[in-house]
Design an enzyme around this catalytic site. Structure first.
Site, short mmCIF file in Angstrom:
data_model
loop_
_atom_site.label_atom_id
_atom_site.label_comp_id
_atom_site.label_asym_id
_atom_site.label_seq_id
_atom_site.Cartn_x
_atom_site.Cartn_y
_atom_site.Cartn_z
N HIS A 96 1.07 -1.33 0.03
CA HIS A 96 -0.16 0.09 -0.14
C HIS A 96 0.73 1.22 -0.04
O HIS A 96 2.27 1.30 0.74
CB HIS A 96 -0.96 -0.09 1.24
CG HIS A 96 -1.92 -0.95 1.18
ND1 HIS A 96 -3.07 -0.70 0.62
CD2 HIS A 96 -2.20 -2.31 1.66
CE1 HIS A 96 -3.92 -1.89 0.74
NE2 HIS A 96 -3.27 -2.81 1.28
N VAL B 41 2.36 -21.98 22.35
CA VAL B 41 2.38 -21.03 23.65
C VAL B 41 1.24 -21.37 24.39
O VAL B 41 0.17 -21.11 24.01
CB VAL B 41 2.71 -19.42 23.45
CG1 VAL B 41 2.88 -19.06 24.82
CG2 VAL B 41 4.34 -19.52 22.83
N LYS C 215 -18.25 -0.03 0.63
CA LYS C 215 -16.65 -0.26 0.25
C LYS C 215 -16.49 -1.56 -0.84
O LYS C 215 -16.91 -2.27 -0.45
CB LYS C 215 -15.74 -0.30 1.63
CG LYS C 215 -14.28 -0.38 1.20
CD LYS C 215 -13.46 -0.77 2.61
CE LYS C 215 -12.16 -0.69 2.34
NZ LYS C 215 -11.40 -0.70 3.58
N ILE D 38 -2.24 -6.03 13.95
CA ILE D 38 -1.41 -5.85 12.47
C ILE D 38 -2.26 -6.50 11.44
O ILE D 38 -2.35 -7.54 11.16
CB ILE D 38 -0.03 -6.59 12.62
CG1 ILE D 38 0.68 -6.20 13.75
CG2 ILE D 38 0.67 -6.34 11.53
CD1 ILE D 38 1.30 -4.72 13.99
N SER E 142 -4.23 -5.00 7.72
CA SER E 142 -3.78 -4.14 6.53
C SER E 142 -3.78 -2.95 6.98
O SER E 142 -4.89 -2.16 7.79
CB SER E 142 -4.97 -4.10 5.33
OG SER E 142 -4.69 -3.43 4.57
N CYS F 1 1.70 -27.02 -14.76
CA CYS F 1 0.79 -25.59 -14.76
C CYS F 1 1.87 -24.45 -14.55
O CYS F 1 1.85 -23.46 -15.44
CB CYS F 1 -0.25 -25.45 -13.67
SG CYS F 1 -1.37 -26.78 -14.05
N CYS G 148 -4.49 -26.46 -12.24
CA CYS G 148 -4.92 -27.66 -11.95
C CYS G 148 -5.16 -27.95 -10.38
O CYS G 148 -5.47 -28.81 -9.68
CB CYS G 148 -4.30 -29.01 -12.48
SG CYS G 148 -2.86 -29.57 -11.43
#
Length: 478
Positions: free
Chosen positions: A49, A172, A249, A335, A337, A401, A436
């Site tokens: 970004h 943890v 949005k 954390i 976007s 592929c 595939c």
């Protein structure tokens, strides 16, 4: 005894580990899954970004722009795919032009370079398949696309090269404070450390709340995606966003660094921190919204759909710093976007905090470069022939592929923090990511994994744990 234990081997944890390895510290990364890049970092928009979206003055905005500016140099040093293709925020209605202007002004305030608003004529020149309804766009040339697996793995491999330990399949379960150290309780025993870095993605609030009276709340926000075949390469060349407004949005349509087209994500809050199942409603929503931004979307070329979870903190902000009342416990939480873009700057910030608290000295032996897996397709015919003559495995195509060779898969398995599963191979080489979707190459990849790791083929999994593929062998028919 460790100096630092990092919880989570996603992109934030791996970036922090690499940056901390620049200091004379004994560091360990603990990860509950069988590999790096198994959570949010493996399922996202793969976008670098530009930095115009986050609120001005926020830590999110600051680290977004810093991370974006670090990306190109890091991609060269650590050899992972990155392309600065630019992004467009498309305005579909004249009455929403003031919102586009506000977004531009926010971007300028955040320090985004070369940002400008373009008219429909220039927009169509840049993207011929843009919607007939589009009236203008915010153009950010510094926006980019990256391989999220490649970046995450590159950080981790370079950290390991510089002495960081990684413990996988290690969950943890709790903490105990012991004078100036922490006892980190895990499914593989207890470990003692002076500092803990909580980079646990959607689980970061869970660990934070174990040690702090000031609670943190993270909501897993599911995003559905559709990935289109590489035959759609060139349908769009920029990352195309829809301007948020009273009409809702939109989702993005973007090329990937490997030539696919990606559509998504939705934004659906869920309770399950492992809830990465796609839904028909989610896929229908993203196809409908994407179709309002571009025309002729080749949606029949979808080769797979998937979903990822974003760690949405209630205040929509990154939480990075020592936890109040928990000395030596450093959060790297919330954390979401633009977390992928921000990761290089997040790692740097975490390392600065920990090194300052620890009074750590720089590591004079730090090696800041790393070479990725050799791709024979990047070689000339003469170079490729010489490579195959030296190592015939590079002449044996396993994934038709994506044209991935046995040599690449062997490298992926045997390099630092090597692949142990089909998904581990896929994220490192793209074997199984094509049209595939591993239908052809899986049996041969299993054979190679078993041979190189010296285990029975029945022990090879799709993605660790109980995800076994071979559940029984009739030896009478072999």
């Amino acid at each position: 005894m460790y100096d630092v234990i990092i919880i989570g081997a996603g992109v934030s944890g791996a970036a922090s580990a690499r940056e901390l390895s620049k200091y004379k510290l004994k560091i360990c990364v603990v990860e509950k899954e069988e590999d790096v890049c198994c959570g949010t970092s493996k399922a996202n928009s793969a976008i670098a970004h530009a930095g115009f979206d986050a609120e001005s003055g926020s830590l999110m905005a600051k680290l977004n722009v810093e991370g974006n500016q670090m990306m190109e140099q890091l991609s060269k040093e650590l050899d992972f795919p990155f392309k600065q293709n630019g992004s467009l925020v498309v305005c579909l209605h004249e009455e929403e032009m003031p919102n586009l202007q506000k977004l531009y002004e926010r971007g300028i305030e955040n320090g985004v370079k070369d940002l400008r608003i373009i008219n429909r004529k220039e927009l169509v020149e840049l993207e011929p398949n843009i919607s007939d309804e589009a009236v203008a766009a915010l153009y950010a040339p510094t926006g980019g696309i990256v391989c999220p697996f490649g970046m995450n793995i590159a950080f981790a491999e370079n950290a390991a090269r510089n002495g960081v330990e990684f413990k996988f399949d290690t969950e943890v379960t709790g903490f105990e404070k012991k004078e100036d150290t922490w006892i980190v309780k895990t499914s593989q025993g207890n470990f003692e450390t002076k500092y803990v870095v909580n980079a646990a993605g959607v689980y970061a609030d869970h660990f934070h709340n174990m040690v702090s009276e000031k609670k943190l709340h993270i909501t897993p926000r599911r995003g559905d995606y559709c990935l289109l075949d590489r035959s759609t390469e060139g349908f769009v060349t920029h990352t195309i966003f829809q301007l948020p407004g009273k009409y809702g949005k939109g989702v993005l349509v973007t090329p990937t660094v490997h030539g696919n087209t990606l559509v998504g994500p939705t934004a659906i809050d869920v309770e399950d921190k492992e809830g990465t199942n796609t839904t028909q409603a989610g896929i229908d929503e993203l196809i409908s919204k994407a179709g309002s931004t571009v025309k002729g979307l080749p949606i029949r070329q979808v080769i797979t759909s998937f979903a990822g979870l974003r760690a949405h903190e209630d205040g929509h902000e990154f939480y990075i710093g020592e936890v109040e009342g928990a000395k030596g416990f450093i959060d790297c939480a919330g954390i979401e976007s633009p977390g992928l873009t921000s990761a290089p700057a997040i790692g740097k910030m975490v390392a600065e905090i920990v090194s300052r608290l620890a009074g750590a000295k720089e590591n004079p032996d730090f090696v800041g470069t790393r070479k990725g897996i050799l791709d024979p397709k990047t070689l000339s015919n003469e170079e490729r022939a010489a490579l195959i003559k030296e190592n015939p495995a590079y002449g044996n195509i396993i994934c038709r592929c994506e044209m991935i060779t046995e040599g690449e898969i062997i490298d992926a398995i045997n390099r630092p923090l090597g692949a142990k599963s089909l998904d581990g191979v896929k994220r490192r080489t793209r074997a199984g990511m094509g049209r595939c979707q591993a239908g052809f190459c899986s049996p041969r990849t299993i054979e190679i994994l078993a041979r190189e790791r010296g285990v029975d083929p029945a022990e090879i999994t799709k993605s660790g744990g109980n995800s076994k593929i071979i559940v029984g062998i009739n030896k009478d028919r072999i």
